[in-house]
Structure formats: C-alpha cells, structure tokens
Design an enzyme around this catalytic site. Structure first.
Site, PDB file in Angstrom:
ATOM      1  N   GLY A 310       7.870  12.495  -2.354  1.00 59.12           N
ATOM      2  CA  GLY A 310       7.509  12.322  -0.939  1.00 59.12           C
ATOM      3  C   GLY A 310       7.392  10.850  -0.599  1.00 59.12           C
ATOM      4  N   GLY A 312       4.879   8.182   1.300  1.00 61.07           N
ATOM      5  CA  GLY A 312       3.573   7.917   1.903  1.00 61.07           C
ATOM      6  C   GLY A 312       3.687   6.673   2.766  1.00 61.07           C
ATOM      7  N   GLU A 313       2.615   6.372   3.458  1.00 64.12           N
ATOM      8  CA  GLU A 313       2.612   5.204   4.343  1.00 64.12           C
ATOM      9  C   GLU A 313       2.763   3.907   3.559  1.00 64.12           C
ATOM     10  OE1 GLU A 313       1.818   3.640   7.304  1.00 64.12           O
ATOM     11  OE2 GLU A 313      -0.141   2.683   7.179  1.00 64.12           O
ATOM     12  N   PHE A 314       2.257   3.895   2.311  1.00 69.61           N
ATOM     13  CA  PHE A 314       2.244   2.644   1.560  1.00 69.61           C
ATOM     14  C   PHE A 314       3.323   2.568   0.493  1.00 69.61           C
ATOM     15  CE2 PHE A 314      -2.076   3.238   3.125  1.00 69.61           C
ATOM     16  CZ  PHE A 314      -2.277   2.030   3.767  1.00 69.61           C
ATOM     17  N   GLU A 316       6.170   5.170  -2.233  1.00 69.52           N
ATOM     18  CA  GLU A 316       6.625   6.498  -2.628  1.00 69.52           C
ATOM     19  C   GLU A 316       5.518   7.328  -3.278  1.00 69.52           C
ATOM     20  OE1 GLU A 316       9.672   5.034  -5.111  1.00 69.52           O
ATOM     21  OE2 GLU A 316      11.237   5.383  -3.618  1.00 69.52           O
ATOM     22  N   LYS A 335       0.721   8.154  -6.295  1.00 63.58           N
ATOM     23  CA  LYS A 335       1.064   7.422  -5.070  1.00 63.58           C
ATOM     24  C   LYS A 335       1.173   5.958  -5.445  1.00 63.58           C
ATOM     25  CE  LYS A 335      -1.067  10.116  -1.430  1.00 63.58           C
ATOM     26  NZ  LYS A 335      -1.878  10.037  -0.225  1.00 63.58           N
ATOM     27  N   ASP A 428      -8.491  14.283  10.765  1.00 62.15           N
ATOM     28  CA  ASP A 428      -7.045  14.524  10.805  1.00 62.15           C
ATOM     29  C   ASP A 428      -6.719  15.802  10.037  1.00 62.15           C
ATOM     30  OD1 ASP A 428      -4.451  14.097  11.488  1.00 62.15           O
ATOM     31  OD2 ASP A 428      -4.090  12.448  10.093  1.00 62.15           O
TER      32      ASP A 428
HETATM   33  P1  AMP Z   1       0.659  11.572   1.767  1.00 63.27           P
HETATM   34  O1  AMP Z   1       0.946  10.113   1.807  1.00 63.27           O
HETATM   35  O2  AMP Z   1      -0.636  11.894   1.093  1.00 63.27           O
HETATM   36  O3  AMP Z   1       0.787  12.234   3.113  1.00 63.27           O
HETATM   37  O4  AMP Z   1       1.801  12.220   0.829  1.00 63.27           O
HETATM   38  C1  AMP Z   1       3.129  12.317   1.234  1.00 63.27           C
HETATM   39  C2  AMP Z   1       3.746  13.575   0.679  1.00 63.27           C
HETATM   40  O5  AMP Z   1       3.753  13.551  -0.741  1.00 63.27           O
HETATM   41  C3  AMP Z   1       3.002  14.854   1.049  1.00 63.27           C
HETATM   42  O6  AMP Z   1       3.375  15.369   2.285  1.00 63.27           O
HETATM   43  C4  AMP Z   1       3.364  15.787  -0.095  1.00 63.27           C
HETATM   44  O7  AMP Z   1       4.605  16.389   0.139  1.00 63.27           O
HETATM   45  C5  AMP Z   1       3.500  14.836  -1.275  1.00 63.27           C
HETATM   46  N1  AMP Z   1       2.250  14.803  -2.057  1.00 63.27           N
HETATM   47  C6  AMP Z   1       1.191  13.985  -1.878  1.00 63.27           C
HETATM   48  N2  AMP Z   1       0.235  14.233  -2.774  1.00 63.27           N
HETATM   49  C7  AMP Z   1       0.673  15.231  -3.560  1.00 63.27           C
HETATM   50  C8  AMP Z   1       0.131  15.963  -4.678  1.00 63.27           C
HETATM   51  N3  AMP Z   1      -1.081  15.700  -5.152  1.00 63.27           N
HETATM   52  N4  AMP Z   1       0.872  16.929  -5.228  1.00 63.27           N
HETATM   53  C9  AMP Z   1       2.104  17.208  -4.741  1.00 63.27           C
HETATM   54  N5  AMP Z   1       2.665  16.579  -3.703  1.00 63.27           N
HETATM   55  C10 AMP Z   1       1.972  15.599  -3.103  1.00 63.27           C
END
Ligand code: AMP
Length: 665
Positions: A310, A312-314, A316, A335, A428
C-alpha cells in the site's frame, strides 16, 4: 526593463487552521506584469466578530518563513490568538509595484482560529529554600488560550531524571518538600485548560540549602525522626485514601494544599492498574522522547521486507517478517518514511507510533515497534491479511452472513470503547481506516495528531479552514470542531452503514455541501438493503443531532452482543417497501404528522390511561414524547413491563418511520 507593470492579485488562496496556526497556500497571479520578480507580502488583521472592525495583528504573530518578500506560494502563521477571527491579505508585488500609487493587488482569506493548549510558562521564581524544601512561584503563561484549570509541576534530582515527582496545583505557587539537603533539583511546569496540557516550560534548576556541620551535629536525630514520621504518615494517608476513595491510580493528596495532587513516577511509568489515559505526544517537549516512551526500538536486521502492499502518506507500506530474539518469526506490516523527509514529517510519522504504542486491545492495531536508529525510519505493526475494510467488503460483496457482519461491527465498537475510555478521540473513523485480518477480526487503525485528516483523501476544507472527512463527521464537529467520543459515535454509525452495504459510498455522489445541508435539515441515510431493523435503528441513534442522545460505545457493544446472542432478533429486516434507495430518510422527532396529540397517540396504542400523567409531567407534545426513556416511564409510574414495552416500541417504530418529504439525490 521596458513597459512592465505590477502583477495582478494571487489566486485561489486556501487556508488550513490548526489550533492557533494558519497555513495559507495560493497560486501565482494570472498576470506577472511582464516580469520575473514577483514576490508576496502577507498583511494580517484581527477582526472583531461583533462589530466587524479589524485592526493590525501586532508583533506577536510569527510568519514562517517570513512575512515579506515571499518567493514561494505558501506561508504559515503561528502564535495567533485562540478563537479569533483573522483576515489575511496575500499581496503580489514586483519591482515596479512601488511606482504605482494605484490599488494593492491582493486576495484575502478569512479564518477563525480554534481552541489551543496554553503556551509554556516562561517565568519561574524561587521562593523560600530550606535544606529539605524549595518553594516556587510562576506567572500565568503569556497565552493561556482559555481558563487555566491547573498546573503540573514535574521535578527530579538533577541527573536522576528517571525518577521524578509530579505535583498538581491550582495556584501559581508550590513547595516541593522531602528533598535532599545541598542537592540540585530540576523543575518544569505546564498549564492545563479545557484544550489539554500546554508544553512544559524550560528547565529551572534550584538547590536546597546544605546541612551546616553544627546543625547536623545538634539535630542529627531530628531529621531522622521527622523523615520516618512523615513517611509513616504519608504511607498511612495513602493506604487510608486508597481504601476510602476506592481510587486505583495510586496518588495521594499532598499534605499542605488540598488543591495539590502528587504522583511519583519511576522510569516514567505508573505501574498501577485501572486508570489509564491516553497521553498526547504533543505534550512532550521532545517528541523523540514520546516515541521511545511508548514504542520499542527494533533493530533493522530483525526485519525482512517482502513486498509493497500500500501507499501511506509518508512512504510505502510493505508486508514482511519480524524475528525477535527468543521468538518465532511472524508476519508484520512495515510503514516506511520516504527519503528526503523533513524533521516535521519524521515527527508526524513517528507520532502515529507514539499514539498506537499506548494502546493494547484486540481491536486496535498492535504496534510491534519502531526503527529510528537506522534508515529508513520504520513503524512495524501486526499484519492484517485482508487489508482495509472498505476495499475488502467491496471485493466480497454479499458474501457474508449478517452475523459475520455484526461480528465485524462488534469488534470495531469494542476497539472504539477502549479508545474512548482512554480519552482518545479518533476523528477519522471510517471503513477505510479499519484493517481486517484473515479471521475477519477488525481493528481500528490510522492514528495521528493533526496529520490524521491531512493524509485522508476524503478530508475536505471547510469554510472555517479545517480539513474534515465530511461524510463521516458529526454536524457539530463540522460546524464548530466539537470532536468528542460522541462525534466518533456518529462516524461509527456511518461505518455500520458502510459495512451493511458492503463498502458503498455514504451519500453516494452527493457533493459535500449537499451532504452538510441534508444532514442539517434532518435527513439521514436510508437503510442499506436487507439490513436488520435493529441495526438500522442503532445507526439512526448514532446520528442523533443532539450528541448527548447518541449511545455510548459501551452501550453499542452490549447491544451488538445481545443481537449476536439472539440471532432471531436480526431476522426482522427494514421493510423493503419503505426502504427507498437513492432517497434520504428524514430523521425528525416523532410526531411529524403521524399523531396530532399525545392523547391521540396513547389512545391509539391503548395506553390512554397514562395521558394525564404524561401531560402533567411536561410531555404535552409529540416532540417532548420523543425524548422519553425507560427511566422516565418508571418515574411516571408506568411500572408494568408490558405497558413499558408497548410505549417504547411504539416510540421506536415512529422513529424509524419513513415520512413523506424525501429528497431525491
Ligand atoms: P495507511 O497509511 O495506514 O492508511 O496504510 C495504507 C494502506 O496500507 C492501507 O490502506 C492498507 O491497505 C495497508 N496497510 C496498512 N497497515 C497495514 C497492516 N497492518 N496490515 C496490512 N495492510 C496494511
């Protein structure tokens, strides 16, 4: 340069308010005046909300990076006053602007600042000093930003920071006693208002007086007796206080001042069970300290990154494995903080770990630890095989039993109950911020400070400058930023709707403005297809306009537990003929047309005998009747359970009734 002119005004200015800071961004003027030397100047005016009169802001406002000669198209103003209306004029100038006596070319932005924590206490004076005590006094912070409820004074013996004492006081003076003679002590003070704690003051160091040789010889016995008596009295007081008050947090009222409370910390932890509250990492002077207080440092060599899952804002988000010493390797999510980050980005990124690390609950995403000593900086959490709940439900449309869906909702409610008990308001809550594992266990994730809303693509700027995910947010939080656990309950109702409709977008393609207007006018989302009536009623309860009338998370958990234990209660579905998709339900108080009077209603349900009692006790209109609770009925003398049920069921039925006056989307 020949024939150049001043630029036109900057365009499309937007603002983002964060407590008492305002961030402005704009796009360059359409006409640069035929020159390349356009820069910007910010004029700040403070405006009276009643008279509308404005005055210059004065010198206390700081501009980052500066107020004049700005080359970039953004600026941040900090140290503004709380709850104040400001107008900022962004003026474009170039090398010939001074030659032009004509009108200034600017775009203006009006904002209202929010509540903010008090500024740090800046001046602390020592008072009486003895060999065992130090008295201090201080001034109220320059910007209290509200009424100061109390001060917290933290002190420790110099170089012994791991064992410190905290005193709370409503006054601006305290005496710290029980200190060692001839020793240096470090003091820090912070103030608390309804907005929370402000930052700690800088460190102030004072020394107790030394024991003179003569005195120590003459009085050698006395201090020992005094100390042991004092220790004895304090111990006794603690034990009695503990037994009498039933408090579990283990602090005793300090002796000298009933307003003061004192706590002792060792290695920064209170080890007593029971009362645990969330600590805002902002209250730490050094955010790095907060991270290490709440998150374990993991060696990068223990982590194997496998694939990107996925964004994230900061940076991968990856899946991988973690092998800790003496433990079996297990899957984790990682993250990462992308290279080239600023110090603020690093702080915000790790802020999420500082928050997550304080929680320990099966329905809250679990933090394994952080990597901060090497690069890339990482946050390691448990791995949730099915990813985020909204995507998962969309992919598996119609695949689950109602009990499975209610199980997911129960998990989310339980996680939210834990957060609200800790005093943490999520702000949120949405299906996209819930993660789901291979056992269909749902866990609340996405914690952050102001960042939470910054990185949510659903968050939109409101007229007041904040960035808010409109469709998920309670009206009072949109209108005046009243974010509470009750506004989280509203969002929870929207999550229920998302789950029961397998990830459908709340309010479909309506614009944010139309959503705000419809909700304000009393319209609510209609029931998802095939939704049990009890669940839809719970959603409507979560969307009560009056936030105090919404259920609390513990009530939601018990209600869902009851439904799970008694699956036949889920068999009654919201009447298909009354469930009109693409139409919103008007969620108005009971009585909008159904019955003309309380008497008529009670007669209709064969409870006419209570009409007089209802009228005498102020329930003389159908709107008043809408507020009746079971407790009220008992108070009114309706003691027969059968009658209570009849009245309550009728009220409930009227609440879910679809009335005329629906609006097409
Ligand atoms: P986030 O920055 O927390 O919104 O993460 C971005 C994306 O990464 C999420 O929408 C999930 O698809 C994936 N993701 C984040 N954390 C997890 C985790 N603990 N387990 C599985 N996928 C995750």
């Amino acid at each position: 340069m020949a024939c150049t002119r001043p630029p036109s005004a900057p365009r499309s200015a937007i603002s983002n308010v964060n407590e008492t800071s305002v961030f402005l961004e704009w796009i360059p003027p359409a006409d640069t005046g035929g020159r390349k030397d356009v820069s910007y100047y910010i004029a700040c005016k403070k405006c009276n909300s009643h008279s509308g009169l404005c005055e210059a802001c004065g010198g206390h406002v700081r501009y980052l990076p500066q107020q004049t000669g700005l080359k970039n198209t953004s600026v941040m103003m900090v140290d503004l006053l709380a709850h104040t209306n400001y107008t900022f004029e962004i003026e474009a100038v170039n090398g010939v602007s001074d030659q032009n006596p004509g009108a200034r070319q600017f775009v203006s932005v009006n904002v209202t600042t929010n509540q903010a924590a008090p500024s740090p206490v800046s001046s602390v004076k020592k008072g009486k000093i003895t060999k065992n005590s130090i008295s201090l006094s201080w001034q109220e912070p320059d910007r209290p930003n509200g009424i100061i409820l109390e001060y917290e004074i933290k002190y420790f013996e110099k170089d012994q920071e791991t064992s410190y004492t905290i005193i709370k006081s409503k006054e601006t003076t305290i005496t710290a006693d029980g200190l060692k003679p001839g020793s240096a002590y470090v003091f820090q003070i912070r103030a608390r208002t309804a907005a929370g704690y402000g930052g700690f003051s800088r460190r102030f160091e004072f020394e107790t007086s030394p024991v003179s040789v003569a005195a120590s010889r003459d009085q050698s016995q006395i201090p020992i007796i005094v100390v042991s008596v004092t220790v004895g009295v304090i111990l006794l007081a603690v034990v009695i206080g503990f037994l009498l008050s039933g408090r579990r947090c283990g602090y005793s009222k300090a002796k000298q001042d009933p307003e003061e409370e004192k706590m002792h910390f060792h290695n920064g932890h209170i080890k007593l069970p029971g009362v645990r509250t969330y600590i805002d990492p902002h209250t730490y002077e050094d955010p790095n300290q907060a991270v290490h207080e709440f998150a374990k440092e993991i060696e990068a060599s223990c982590i194997t990154i496998e694939r990107v899952i996925g964004a994230g804002e900061f940076g991968e988000v990856c899946s991988g494995r973690l092998k800790l010493q003496g433990k079996r390797e297990f899957p984790v999510a990682i993250k990462t903080l992308k290279v080239g980050y600023t110090e603020k980005q690093r702080r915000d990124f790790l802020g999420e770990a500082s928050i997550m690390g304080q929680f320990d609950h099966p329905n809250i995403i679990h933090l394994e630890g952080v990597v901060t000593k090497s690069k890339p900086v990482m946050i390691v959490t448990e791995y949730m095989e099915n990813g985020s709940l909204d995507t998962f439900l969309k992919k598996n449309d119609g695949q689950f039993t109602v009990i499975q869906l209610v199980g997911m909702l129960r998990g989310i409610a339980s996680g939210m109950k834990y957060l609200s008990d800790m005093g943490y308001v999520h702000r949120d809550l949405a299906a996209r911020n819930i993660l789901i594992n291979s056992n269909l266990v749902c866990k609340v994730s996405d914690f952050g400070l102001s960042r939470v809303l910054e990185d949510d693509p659903e968050a939109a700027y409101t007229t007041r400058g904040g960035k808010i995910p409109i469709r998920w947010t309670a009206p009072e939080a949109i209108a005046f930023r009243k974010f509470t656990s009750a506004s989280d309950v509203w969002s929870y109702g929207i999550v229920m709707w998302e789950v029961m409709s397998y990830g459908e977008r709340p309010y479909w393609e309506m614009t944010n403005q139309d959503v705000i207007k419809a909700v304000e006018e009393g319209y609510r989302l209609p029931s998802p297809m095939d939704c049990p009536a009890a669940l839809y009623q719970l959603m409507l309860d979560c969307w009560q306009k009056d936030r105090n009338s919404r259920p609390k998370f513990d009530e939601i958990v018990s209600m869902l537990d009851k439904l799970i234990r008694n699956p036949s209660s889920l068999k009654t579905l919201v009447n298909a003929s009354s469930r009109v998709s693409n139409l919103l339900v008007e969620h108005s108080p009971v009585g909008s047309g159904a019955y003309r009077s309380v008497g008529e209603w009670l007669e209709a349900i064969k409870m006419g005998r209570y009409t007089e009692i209802f009228m005498e006790n102020g329930y003389s209109s159908m709107d008043a009747v809408a507020q009746v609770t079971l407790e009220d009925l008992r108070r009114l003398g309706v003691t027969l359970v059968g009658h209570q049920k009849k009245i309550m069921n009728s009220l409930q039925e009227m609440k879910v009734q679809l009335v005329n006056g629906m609006v097409p989307l």
